[in-house]
Scaffold this motif. Structure first.
Motif, PDB file in Angstrom:
ATOM      1  N   VAL A   1     -23.041 -13.150  10.749  1.00  0.00           N
ATOM      2  CA  VAL A   1     -23.505 -12.002  11.536  1.00  0.00           C
ATOM      3  C   VAL A   1     -22.706 -10.758  11.190  1.00  0.00           C
ATOM      4  O   VAL A   1     -23.267  -9.668  10.989  1.00  0.00           O
ATOM      5  CB  VAL A   1     -23.400 -12.307  13.043  1.00  0.00           C
ATOM      6  CG1 VAL A   1     -23.685 -11.048  13.874  1.00  0.00           C
ATOM      7  CG2 VAL A   1     -24.370 -13.414  13.430  1.00  0.00           C
ATOM      8  N   ASP A   2     -21.393 -10.900  11.065  1.00  0.00           N
ATOM      9  CA  ASP A   2     -20.547  -9.759  10.713  1.00  0.00           C
ATOM     10  C   ASP A   2     -20.898  -9.238   9.320  1.00  0.00           C
ATOM     11  O   ASP A   2     -20.952  -8.022   9.091  1.00  0.00           O
ATOM     12  CB  ASP A   2     -19.070 -10.173  10.772  1.00  0.00           C
ATOM     13  CG  ASP A   2     -18.136  -9.015  10.428  1.00  0.00           C
ATOM     14  OD1 ASP A   2     -18.137  -8.028  11.169  1.00  0.00           O
ATOM     15  OD2 ASP A   2     -17.427  -9.113   9.400  1.00  0.00           O
TER      16      ASP A   2
ATOM     17  N   TYR B   1     -30.020 -18.616  16.191  1.00  0.00           N
ATOM     18  CA  TYR B   1     -28.743 -17.927  16.381  1.00  0.00           C
ATOM     19  C   TYR B   1     -28.772 -16.529  15.768  1.00  0.00           C
ATOM     20  O   TYR B   1     -28.419 -15.535  16.427  1.00  0.00           O
ATOM     21  CB  TYR B   1     -27.614 -18.755  15.753  1.00  0.00           C
ATOM     22  CG  TYR B   1     -26.237 -18.149  15.934  1.00  0.00           C
ATOM     23  CD1 TYR B   1     -25.428 -18.508  17.004  1.00  0.00           C
ATOM     24  CD2 TYR B   1     -25.741 -17.200  15.041  1.00  0.00           C
ATOM     25  CE1 TYR B   1     -24.159 -17.947  17.184  1.00  0.00           C
ATOM     26  CE2 TYR B   1     -24.496 -16.630  15.201  1.00  0.00           C
ATOM     27  CZ  TYR B   1     -23.705 -17.013  16.272  1.00  0.00           C
ATOM     28  OH  TYR B   1     -22.464 -16.438  16.442  1.00  0.00           O
ATOM     29  N   LEU B   2     -29.204 -16.444  14.515  1.00  0.00           N
ATOM     30  CA  LEU B   2     -29.197 -15.146  13.831  1.00  0.00           C
ATOM     31  C   LEU B   2     -30.216 -14.188  14.448  1.00  0.00           C
ATOM     32  O   LEU B   2     -29.957 -12.985  14.547  1.00  0.00           O
ATOM     33  CB  LEU B   2     -29.452 -15.326  12.332  1.00  0.00           C
ATOM     34  CG  LEU B   2     -28.357 -16.069  11.560  1.00  0.00           C
ATOM     35  CD1 LEU B   2     -28.697 -16.142  10.079  1.00  0.00           C
ATOM     36  CD2 LEU B   2     -26.989 -15.414  11.749  1.00  0.00           C
TER      37      LEU B   2
ATOM     38  N   THR C   1     -24.017  -7.169   9.341  1.00  0.00           N
ATOM     39  CA  THR C   1     -23.716  -5.817   9.825  1.00  0.00           C
ATOM     40  C   THR C   1     -23.133  -4.954   8.716  1.00  0.00           C
ATOM     41  O   THR C   1     -23.466  -3.763   8.595  1.00  0.00           O
ATOM     42  CB  THR C   1     -22.730  -5.884  11.009  1.00  0.00           C
ATOM     43  OG1 THR C   1     -23.292  -6.716  12.026  1.00  0.00           O
ATOM     44  CG2 THR C   1     -22.461  -4.506  11.584  1.00  0.00           C
TER      45      THR C   1
ATOM     46  N   LYS D   1     -28.705 -12.690  17.532  1.00  0.00           N
ATOM     47  CA  LYS D   1     -27.613 -11.740  17.274  1.00  0.00           C
ATOM     48  C   LYS D   1     -28.080 -10.477  16.561  1.00  0.00           C
ATOM     49  O   LYS D   1     -27.469  -9.408  16.724  1.00  0.00           O
ATOM     50  CB  LYS D   1     -26.517 -12.423  16.431  1.00  0.00           C
ATOM     51  CG  LYS D   1     -25.839 -13.604  17.110  1.00  0.00           C
ATOM     52  CD  LYS D   1     -25.012 -13.153  18.304  1.00  0.00           C
ATOM     53  CE  LYS D   1     -24.246 -14.324  18.918  1.00  0.00           C
ATOM     54  NZ  LYS D   1     -23.477 -13.903  20.108  1.00  0.00           N
ATOM     55  N   THR D   2     -29.124 -10.580  15.737  1.00  0.00           N
ATOM     56  CA  THR D   2     -29.538  -9.441  14.913  1.00  0.00           C
ATOM     57  C   THR D   2     -30.876  -8.831  15.338  1.00  0.00           C
ATOM     58  O   THR D   2     -31.185  -7.696  14.953  1.00  0.00           O
ATOM     59  CB  THR D   2     -29.664  -9.839  13.432  1.00  0.00           C
ATOM     60  OG1 THR D   2     -30.773 -10.756  13.283  1.00  0.00           O
ATOM     61  CG2 THR D   2     -28.385 -10.504  12.923  1.00  0.00           C
TER      62      THR D   2
ATOM     63  N   LEU E   1     -21.197 -19.132  11.459  1.00  0.00           N
ATOM     64  CA  LEU E   1     -22.294 -18.275  11.919  1.00  0.00           C
ATOM     65  C   LEU E   1     -21.839 -16.875  12.353  1.00  0.00           C
ATOM     66  O   LEU E   1     -22.481 -15.881  11.981  1.00  0.00           O
ATOM     67  CB  LEU E   1     -23.077 -18.975  13.031  1.00  0.00           C
ATOM     68  CG  LEU E   1     -23.881 -20.204  12.569  1.00  0.00           C
ATOM     69  CD1 LEU E   1     -24.485 -20.929  13.759  1.00  0.00           C
ATOM     70  CD2 LEU E   1     -24.971 -19.813  11.571  1.00  0.00           C
ATOM     71  N   PRO E   2     -20.728 -16.731  13.106  1.00  0.00           N
ATOM     72  CA  PRO E   2     -20.277 -15.367  13.434  1.00  0.00           C
ATOM     73  C   PRO E   2     -19.882 -14.556  12.193  1.00  0.00           C
ATOM     74  O   PRO E   2     -20.073 -13.331  12.153  1.00  0.00           O
ATOM     75  CB  PRO E   2     -19.063 -15.606  14.346  1.00  0.00           C
ATOM     76  CG  PRO E   2     -19.273 -16.964  14.919  1.00  0.00           C
ATOM     77  CD  PRO E   2     -19.946 -17.742  13.837  1.00  0.00           C
ATOM     78  N   VAL E   3     -19.338 -15.227  11.166  1.00  0.00           N
ATOM     79  CA  VAL E   3     -18.987 -14.530   9.928  1.00  0.00           C
ATOM     80  C   VAL E   3     -20.255 -14.016   9.232  1.00  0.00           C
ATOM     81  O   VAL E   3     -20.274 -12.906   8.689  1.00  0.00           O
ATOM     82  CB  VAL E   3     -18.173 -15.470   8.993  1.00  0.00           C
ATOM     83  CG1 VAL E   3     -18.039 -14.872   7.594  1.00  0.00           C
ATOM     84  CG2 VAL E   3     -16.792 -15.732   9.587  1.00  0.00           C
TER      85      VAL E   3
ATOM     86  N   GLU F   1     -19.556 -23.233  14.177  1.00  0.00           N
ATOM     87  CA  GLU F   1     -19.015 -22.275  15.138  1.00  0.00           C
ATOM     88  C   GLU F   1     -18.181 -21.193  14.464  1.00  0.00           C
ATOM     89  O   GLU F   1     -18.039 -20.083  15.000  1.00  0.00           O
ATOM     90  CB  GLU F   1     -18.157 -22.998  16.182  1.00  0.00           C
ATOM     91  CG  GLU F   1     -18.907 -24.020  17.008  1.00  0.00           C
ATOM     92  CD  GLU F   1     -18.984 -25.396  16.369  1.00  0.00           C
ATOM     93  OE1 GLU F   1     -19.283 -26.358  17.098  1.00  0.00           O
ATOM     94  OE2 GLU F   1     -18.755 -25.519  15.150  1.00  0.00           O
TER      95      GLU F   1
END
Length: 305
Positions: free
Chosen positions: A49-50, A96-97, A53, A100-101, A45-47, A42
């Motif tokens: 995605v960032d 997940y990726l 970007t 998000k992407t 994974l957001p890191v 948790e």
């Protein structure tokens, strides 16, 4: 589809490495970000995605490959378990990726990625059949057969460090006993000598007799383990990577001598044993190759095997 770019990601316990590549393997940009602690899915994974970007602000890439420290499923969608990362059990990384992407994503074991990287742009690039061993905290492996990554029917093949070397040896985290990893990993070196591999390398460089003897014995263990793999796979080349490979000059001669002693000539005909060339970049290079293979399989309508 021409002139596209892909992203390779190498997820580790302390750092996440990313690279943006052209389809011929040229790295246009790289980025390293700290792995969140504790490195639970948790948080991680957001890191990622960032970081994607950051490395691809203009959305010029079309696919992503991710290496994680443990096996994925055979379809390259799920991190089945990530060794040394808490709560990484059946994590749907690709789903997940992609959500998000918007980019197709493929997941593989990080050692498999390192092997793909070395086969693509490193020490194994002139060969179709190779084994890679990564000598680090543990011992990872990759098998390339006829130019293709071999992962087995469930995706977990190539755990070369977990083969049995001594049935009565130290207990392994895998549940095995006396695995190759228990004799040639960084952890094993620390347990046996109380020193770090780098320290033993420096001592050997200075001519320290005890360190030189240690590396000769280390090479014997590694050579004995490789002998079993050679009999099964008869590769053209074995690529040795990971942190311990920095001292390869001190242990490769005894590795080769042990293989010559244990393996009949026909099974090792023309065999090369080479240090890896890509260093810490092998993981992201191989992950990018993974993404490239995914793109090409989609173009041809084939399935990644």
């Amino acid at each position: 589809m021409q002139n596209f770019q892909i992203i390779g990601i190498d997820l580790g316990g302390t750092a996440i490495k990313l690279g943006r590549f052209t389809q011929d393997g040229t790295c246009l940009q790289s980025l390293t970000v700290p792995t969140p602690q504790p490195p639970i899915p948790e948080a991680v994974l957001p890191v990622i995605v960032d970081a994607i970007t950051q490395i691809d602000p203009e959305q010029s890439t079309i696919a992503i490959g991710v290496g994680t420290p443990g096996p994925s499923d055979a379809q390259g969608r799920i991190a089945k378990i990530a060794i040394n990362l808490p709560r990484w059990l059946d994590v749907p990384v690709a789903d997940y990726l992609e959500a998000k992407t918007g980019k197709p994503t493929v997941v593989a074991n990080d050692a498999n990625c390192a092997g793909l990287g070395e086969a693509w742009l490193g020490a194994g690039r002139q060969y179709k059949n190779l084994i890679m061993l990564t000598l680090g905290t543990g011992v990872g492996g990759a098998i390339i057969l006829n130019g293709n990554l071999f992962i087995g029917h469930h995706g977990a093949a190539g755990e070369l460090g977990l083969i049995t070397l001594n049935p009565d040896g130290p207990i392994c985290n895998s549940g095995n006993q006396g695995s190759l990893e228990q004799y040639v990993s960084v952890t094993a070196i620390r347990r046996r000598t109380g020193k770090e591999p780098e320290e033993l390398g420096i001592l050997a460089q200075s001519g320290d007799a005890e360190a030189l003897t240690f590396w000769q014995e280390y090479g014997r263990y590694l050579g004995a383990g490789l002998a079993s793999l050679i009999y099964v796979l008869t590769p053209e080349v074995i690529v040795i990577g990971g942190g311990v490979s920095a001292s390869a000059e001190f242990f490769l001669p005894s590795v080769k001598a042990e293989i010559e002693r244990r393996v009949v000539p026909i099974s090792r005909l023309g065999l090369q044993i080479l240090p890896a060339q890509l260093g810490n970049s092998a993981g992201i290079v191989g992950a990018a190759k993974l993404a490239l293979l995914g793109v090409r399989s989609q173009e041809s309508g084939a399935k990644i095997s």
